[in-house]
Design a protein around this motif. Structure first.
Motif, PDB file in Angstrom:
ATOM      1  N   ASP A  62       0.837  -1.200   0.000  1.00 36.00           N
ATOM      2  CA  ASP A  62       0.000   0.000   0.000  1.00 36.00           C
ATOM      3  C   ASP A  62       0.872   1.251   0.000  1.00 36.00           C
TER       4      ASP A  62
ATOM      5  N   LYS B  19       0.475   4.129   1.184  1.00 33.96           N
ATOM      6  CA  LYS B  19       0.552   4.858   2.460  1.00 33.96           C
ATOM      7  C   LYS B  19       1.655   4.319   3.364  1.00 33.96           C
TER       8      LYS B  19
ATOM      9  N   LYS C 179       0.473   9.089  -4.840  1.00 31.61           N
ATOM     10  CA  LYS C 179      -0.028  10.264  -4.125  1.00 31.61           C
ATOM     11  C   LYS C 179      -0.122  10.039  -2.622  1.00 31.61           C
ATOM     12  N   ASP C 180      -0.242   8.784  -2.174  1.00 29.87           N
ATOM     13  CA  ASP C 180      -0.332   8.502  -0.742  1.00 29.87           C
ATOM     14  C   ASP C 180       1.022   8.169  -0.112  1.00 29.87           C
ATOM     15  N   CYS C 181       2.077   8.139  -0.915  1.00 36.09           N
ATOM     16  CA  CYS C 181       3.412   7.873  -0.378  1.00 36.09           C
ATOM     17  C   CYS C 181       3.930   9.085   0.383  1.00 36.09           C
ATOM     18  N   LYS C 182       4.748   8.843   1.381  1.00 36.01           N
ATOM     19  CA  LYS C 182       5.483   9.937   2.025  1.00 36.01           C
ATOM     20  C   LYS C 182       6.689  10.254   1.135  1.00 36.01           C
TER      21      LYS C 182
END
Length: 340
Positions: free
Chosen positions: A136, A138, A160-163
């Protein structure tokens, strides 16, 4: 900084059962190697070892006095300031393709969507796109020293949800025992001190977790060696192994990778050459103690020397842009079944 890449769809793993400095490989620096699959060294018979796995002693690293003009953080920063503009459109198609990426990530064993993964030197996020197929987004952190490369990663919808953070591979901003998996593709060649970077990989991985470093391999052809030593660090396979073992990793394995049309020929040292993995055997920091960093980026650079290094390194890099074109043409001309 997720560099351009290539080298051999030969699908083989070099496994190391013990942490000794001598180890066995298949035609380590030869021009051609056969498909051998996954190998466990503990079970190789004496006769097979002689015929297919000649004993190689650990070779000396190339001396630090050799140029490697872009193997410095400041030069690499500006190199990617310009390369980031065309990286995804020009570099990846010829050097670091999706099938190569997915094959190189297989030894990392991304087996759970809930794994915590750090992609060190993640650049434009091309390798991260392969990671988020299995994990995932995130739970994934992309780290790179180049804001220009990271700006490209931020534009990719699957990420887009990755740090996404700026940072130094040799001084990671993660706590000890943080991640289930450490991934770094096409970044080690720009590290002034690769042993320090791999020591950091050991530190941030959890007990039982894996680190996977994907990078170039030193060529055997003299002209390729000349430009490799001008441009950046092209480690030898046994150097990767030694760095992992010294950092404290166990079950260290090396898998050769590259485009399918490359036919296993090693002499030109096309950029992405191997995927190396190791398992962290205990919690805590690496047992390896190191001195000060090899490079202090806070010190001011001599403008003339910086410009000279940058220009010469960029010229050397151009050679490796032309090599895949040359190899592709040879693949079209040379009859199938013959090495190129």
């Amino acid at each position: 900084m997720a560099s351009s890449a290539m080298m051999g769809g030969a699908e083989k793993v070099i496994g190391l059962a013990t942490p000794g400095l001598g180890f066995t490989v298949s035609d380590l620096h030869g021009k051609h190697f056969p498909n051998l699959g996954s190998v466990s060294f503990a079970g190789i018979s004496k006769s097979r070892t002689k015929s297919h796995f000649p004993r190689c002693s650990l070779s000396e690293s190339r001396p630090a006095s050799q140029p490697r003009f872009i193997q410095h953080k400041k030069e690499a920063f500006w190199f990617y300031r310009f390369l980031s503009i065309v990286y995804d459109q020009v570099i990846n198609p010829g050097h670091w393709t999706e099938d190569m990426r997915d094959e190189a990530l297989e030894p990392a064993e991304l087996t759970s969507r809930n794994m915590i993964v750090v992609d060190v030197g993640g650049g434009t996020g091309f390798t991260t796109l392969g990671i988020v197929k299995k994990v995932d987004a995130k739970n994934v952190t992309i780290l790179d020293q180049s804001p220009h490369q990271l700006a490209k990663a931020k534009q990719k919808e699957p990420l887009k949800d990755c740090k996404i953070i700026e940072g130094d591979a040799e001084d990671l901003p993660f706590r000890t025992d943080y991640a289930d998996r450490y991934i770094s593709a096409g970044s080690i060649e720009y590290w002034p001190d690769p042993q320090r970077g791999i020591r950091e990989a050991y530190r941030v991985v959890k007990f039982g977790g894996k680190a996977c470093i994907i990078g170039p391999v030193y060529p055997t052809f003299w002209l390729s060696q000349f430009f490799a030593d001008m441009w950046m660090l092209f480690p030898k396979e046994e150097e990767y192994i030694e760095w992992f073992q010294k950092a404290g990793f166990e079950d260290v394995k090396l898998k050769r990778i590259g485009p399918k049309w490359y036919r296993g020929v090693r002499r030109h040292g096309l950029i992405m050459g191997c995927s190396v993995t190791g398992v962290k055997p205990a919690s805590g920091d690496s047992p390896l103690q190191l001195g000060p960093k090899a490079e202090d980026v806070s010190k001011p650079a001599n403008p003339f020397m910086f410009l000279l290094r940058f220009l010469l390194g960029s010229i050397a890099a151009t050679y490796f842009v032309l090599v895949p074109i040359y190899m592709w043409l040879k693949d079209q001309i040379v009859p199938k079944g013959q090495p190129i």
